[in-house]
Motif scaffolding. Structure first.
Motif, PDB file in Angstrom:
ATOM      1  N   VAL A   2       0.836  -1.076   0.163  1.00  0.00           N
ATOM      2  CA  VAL A   2       0.106  -0.024  -0.056  1.00  0.00           C
ATOM      3  C   VAL A   2       0.933   1.489   0.084  1.00  0.00           C
ATOM      4  CG1 VAL A   2      -1.871   1.342   1.129  1.00  0.00           C
ATOM      5  CG2 VAL A   2      -1.949  -1.225   1.120  1.00  0.00           C
ATOM      6  N   TYR A   3       0.606   2.093  -1.041  1.00  0.00           N
ATOM      7  CA  TYR A   3       1.534   3.228  -1.166  1.00  0.00           C
ATOM      8  C   TYR A   3       0.285   4.441  -0.678  1.00  0.00           C
ATOM      9  CZ  TYR A   3       4.738   0.927  -4.222  1.00  0.00           C
ATOM     10  OH  TYR A   3       5.631  -0.104  -4.767  1.00  0.00           O
ATOM     11  N   GLU A   4       0.925   5.343   0.094  1.00  0.00           N
ATOM     12  CA  GLU A   4       0.232   6.590   0.664  1.00  0.00           C
ATOM     13  C   GLU A   4       0.895   7.887   0.008  1.00  0.00           C
ATOM     14  OE1 GLU A   4      -2.336   5.502   4.460  1.00  0.00           O
ATOM     15  OE2 GLU A   4      -0.720   6.721   4.709  1.00  0.00           O
ATOM     16  N   ILE A   5       0.240   8.681  -0.721  1.00  0.00           N
ATOM     17  CA  ILE A   5       0.772   9.752  -0.965  1.00  0.00           C
ATOM     18  C   ILE A   5      -0.082  11.192  -0.121  1.00  0.00           C
ATOM     19  CG2 ILE A   5       0.817  11.365  -3.087  1.00  0.00           C
ATOM     20  CD1 ILE A   5       0.525   8.802  -4.857  1.00  0.00           C
ATOM     21  N   ASP A   6       0.811  11.909   0.144  1.00  0.00           N
ATOM     22  CA  ASP A   6       0.482  13.214   0.792  1.00  0.00           C
ATOM     23  C   ASP A   6       1.427  13.999   1.146  1.00  0.00           C
ATOM     24  OD1 ASP A   6      -1.242  15.305   1.963  1.00  0.00           O
ATOM     25  OD2 ASP A   6      -2.813  13.784   2.435  1.00  0.00           O
ATOM     26  N   GLN A   7       1.503  15.192   1.546  1.00  0.00           N
ATOM     27  CA  GLN A   7       2.420  16.115   1.835  1.00  0.00           C
ATOM     28  C   GLN A   7       3.294  15.410   3.024  1.00  0.00           C
ATOM     29  OE1 GLN A   7       1.822  20.306   2.178  1.00  0.00           O
ATOM     30  NE2 GLN A   7      -0.135  20.213   1.806  1.00  0.00           N
ATOM     31  N   THR A   8       4.677  15.722   2.835  1.00  0.00           N
ATOM     32  CA  THR A   8       5.413  14.901   3.988  1.00  0.00           C
ATOM     33  C   THR A   8       5.092  15.367   5.516  1.00  0.00           C
ATOM     34  OG1 THR A   8       7.312  15.336   2.125  1.00  0.00           O
ATOM     35  CG2 THR A   8       7.818  14.776   4.463  1.00  0.00           C
ATOM     36  N   LYS A   9       4.548  16.605   5.714  1.00  0.00           N
ATOM     37  CA  LYS A   9       4.458  16.690   7.484  1.00  0.00           C
ATOM     38  C   LYS A   9       3.238  15.890   7.334  1.00  0.00           C
ATOM     39  CE  LYS A   9       2.602  21.221   5.988  1.00  0.00           C
ATOM     40  NZ  LYS A   9       2.529  22.839   6.296  1.00  0.00           N
ATOM     41  N   VAL A  10       2.169  15.737   6.707  1.00  0.00           N
ATOM     42  CA  VAL A  10       0.999  15.183   7.066  1.00  0.00           C
ATOM     43  C   VAL A  10       1.263  13.508   7.209  1.00  0.00           C
ATOM     44  CG1 VAL A  10      -1.305  14.191   6.015  1.00  0.00           C
ATOM     45  CG2 VAL A  10      -0.413  16.852   5.723  1.00  0.00           C
ATOM     46  N   ILE A  11       2.078  12.936   6.376  1.00  0.00           N
ATOM     47  CA  ILE A  11       2.489  11.555   6.545  1.00  0.00           C
ATOM     48  C   ILE A  11       3.055  11.362   7.747  1.00  0.00           C
ATOM     49  CG2 ILE A  11       3.768   9.776   5.611  1.00  0.00           C
ATOM     50  CD1 ILE A  11       2.737  10.384   2.918  1.00  0.00           C
ATOM     51  N   GLU A  12       4.386  12.304   8.026  1.00  0.00           N
ATOM     52  CA  GLU A  12       5.110  12.179   9.084  1.00  0.00           C
ATOM     53  C   GLU A  12       4.005  12.258  10.437  1.00  0.00           C
ATOM     54  OE1 GLU A  12       8.063  15.075   8.939  1.00  0.00           O
ATOM     55  OE2 GLU A  12       9.252  13.632   7.668  1.00  0.00           O
ATOM     56  N   PHE A  13       3.164  13.299  10.546  1.00  0.00           N
ATOM     57  CA  PHE A  13       2.320  13.334  11.741  1.00  0.00           C
ATOM     58  C   PHE A  13       1.597  11.989  11.904  1.00  0.00           C
ATOM     59  CE2 PHE A  13      -1.885  14.156  13.205  1.00  0.00           C
ATOM     60  CZ  PHE A  13      -1.619  14.782  14.569  1.00  0.00           C
ATOM     61  N   LYS A  14       1.114  11.647  10.756  1.00  0.00           N
ATOM     62  CA  LYS A  14       0.184  10.558  10.969  1.00  0.00           C
ATOM     63  C   LYS A  14       0.971   9.008  11.642  1.00  0.00           C
ATOM     64  CE  LYS A  14      -1.471   8.383   7.363  1.00  0.00           C
ATOM     65  NZ  LYS A  14      -2.504   8.138   6.325  1.00  0.00           N
ATOM     66  N   THR A  15       2.125   8.933  10.798  1.00  0.00           N
ATOM     67  CA  THR A  15       3.068   7.625  11.154  1.00  0.00           C
ATOM     68  C   THR A  15       3.394   8.009  12.389  1.00  0.00           C
ATOM     69  OG1 THR A  15       4.747   8.627   9.897  1.00  0.00           O
ATOM     70  CG2 THR A  15       3.470   7.168   8.786  1.00  0.00           C
ATOM     71  N   THR A  16       3.894   8.976  12.784  1.00  0.00           N
ATOM     72  CA  THR A  16       4.288   9.365  14.415  1.00  0.00           C
ATOM     73  C   THR A  16       3.449   9.083  15.557  1.00  0.00           C
ATOM     74  OG1 THR A  16       6.305  10.769  13.452  1.00  0.00           O
ATOM     75  CG2 THR A  16       5.582  11.000  15.896  1.00  0.00           C
ATOM     76  N   THR A  17       2.197   9.594  15.071  1.00  0.00           N
ATOM     77  CA  THR A  17       0.979   9.390  16.315  1.00  0.00           C
ATOM     78  C   THR A  17       0.846   7.980  16.422  1.00  0.00           C
ATOM     79  OG1 THR A  17       0.210  11.718  15.501  1.00  0.00           O
ATOM     80  CG2 THR A  17      -1.191  10.218  16.722  1.00  0.00           C
ATOM     81  N   LEU A  18       0.426   7.245  15.280  1.00  0.00           N
ATOM     82  CA  LEU A  18       0.377   5.858  15.265  1.00  0.00           C
ATOM     83  C   LEU A  18       1.172   4.977  15.933  1.00  0.00           C
ATOM     84  CD1 LEU A  18      -1.654   5.376  11.860  1.00  0.00           C
ATOM     85  CD2 LEU A  18      -2.751   5.709  14.344  1.00  0.00           C
ATOM     86  N   SER A  19       2.861   5.233  15.468  1.00  0.00           N
ATOM     87  CA  SER A  19       3.748   4.614  16.419  1.00  0.00           C
ATOM     88  C   SER A  19       3.574   4.997  17.983  1.00  0.00           C
ATOM     89  CB  SER A  19       5.063   5.102  15.740  1.00  0.00           C
ATOM     90  OG  SER A  19       6.044   4.676  16.314  1.00  0.00           O
ATOM     91  N   LYS A  20       3.339   5.906  18.166  1.00  0.00           N
ATOM     92  CA  LYS A  20       3.357   6.238  19.958  1.00  0.00           C
ATOM     93  C   LYS A  20       2.410   5.422  20.390  1.00  0.00           C
ATOM     94  CE  LYS A  20       5.128  11.212  19.517  1.00  0.00           C
ATOM     95  NZ  LYS A  20       4.750  12.702  19.809  1.00  0.00           N
TER      96      LYS A  20
END
Length: 303
Positions: A122-140
């Motif tokens: 699965v590839y997700e395309i979005d602005q870098t800061k949006v993706i980083e926010f999501k992946t960081t939040t879910l990782s936490k």
């Protein structure tokens, strides 16, 4: 006045805030008895963004019942919307497609919450800061993707096909595309066509696409008035967002017709169809005047 073509945003302002509101509605729908969707990651993501109104929506303390917003049944609407696309991915997986691209992914958590067949990427395309926010939040919170997950941090107005290929995308394989909430007025008509043409150029035979399209505030004739009503309603509930500045005016692309003219087999749906399929009540007459009813839905296959 619509957004300039070179604007930026995050999940707490401008067009990014609309993705947070939709995630809040999914969170509220998940809390309901006999829920038609399950998105356990929606509420943690919304709370991490930190907008009070959206936190109240996510927790079920605010149900969106403000007729001036135009979506008196906001939770039902976006629950049906999410279920429609969840079931689309079940169908494409059953068809043997193992390459998925989610365009303008925002707070979409399907890479984390859906059961994907072995071998799916699965590839997700979005602005870098949006993706980083999501992946960081879910990782936490200890969340992990349920499949091979590859993020592509880029603005859709840039060379996203090149960035997608650089991430490993294979345009010789059939692909399941999702363009949710991106072709409903938040891009200029020219950018909409370019996005669709890029998707078509990257699609091998057997590829599929699901998308919504139209204008979330209706026709050009009444768009300014509707946008102002939504802006005022949001303000009444403590959130400052000029909705009219998010939308590009004028007629927007008929996605179904555009695809059909280029060899895709297309099925059209309306919100009524999605609500019925989800077992949710039909729209009342007052609801039919809301912005959500201006949106059409399509699924398409390139044969």
């Amino acid at each position: 006045m619509a957004r300039p073509d070179d604007d930026t945003w995050d999940l707490a302002n401008s067009v990014g805030a609309t993705a947070t509101l939709v995630a809040a509605a999914r969170a509220a729908a998940t809390r309901r008895p006999q829920a038609v969707i399950s998105d356990p990651f929606a509420e943690p993501l919304v709370r991490a963004v930190g907008i009070d109104l959206f936190n109240r929506v996510a927790s079920g303390e605010f149900d969106g019942d403000d007729s001036a917003l135009g979506i008196p049944r906001m939770t039902d609407t976006f629950a049906a919307w999410a279920r429609f696309y969840d079931e689309y991915f079940v169908q494409v997986a059953d068809a043997g497609i193992r390459q998925v691209v989610i365009v303008a992914a925002g707070l979409d958590s399907r890479s984390y919450r859906l059961s994907w067949p072995a071998g799916t990427t699965v590839y997700e395309i979005d602005q870098t800061k949006v993706i980083e926010f999501k992946t960081t939040t879910l990782s936490k919170i200890g969340a992990k993707p349920t499949t091979e997950y590859r993020s592509v941090g880029i603005d859709l107005r840039e060379d996203w096909p090149g960035a997608l290929r650089a991430a490993g995308f294979d345009d010789a394989q059939p692909t399941a595309w999702l363009a949710e909430g991106v072709l409903i007025g938040f891009l200029s008509p020219q950018a909409e066509v370019q996005l669709l043409d890029d998707v078509i150029a990257l699609s091998a035979r057997g590829s599929r696409l699901a998308a919504d399209h139209g204008s979330v505030i209706g026709s050009a004739a009444d768009s300014q008035e509707r946008a102002q009503k939504i802006t005022d309603a949001l303000a009444r509930h403590g959130f400052d967002l000029d909705y009219g500045e998010l939308i590009y005016p004028g007629e927007h692309t008929d996605v179904a017709a555009h695809l059909r003219d280029r060899g895709w087999r297309v099925i059209r749906y309306r919100l009524h169809d999605l609500l019925t399929a989800a077992g949710l009540p039909e729209l009342e007459s007052a609801d039919r005047e809301g912005p959500a009813t201006n949106i059409g839905f399509v699924t398409a296959i390139l044969k």
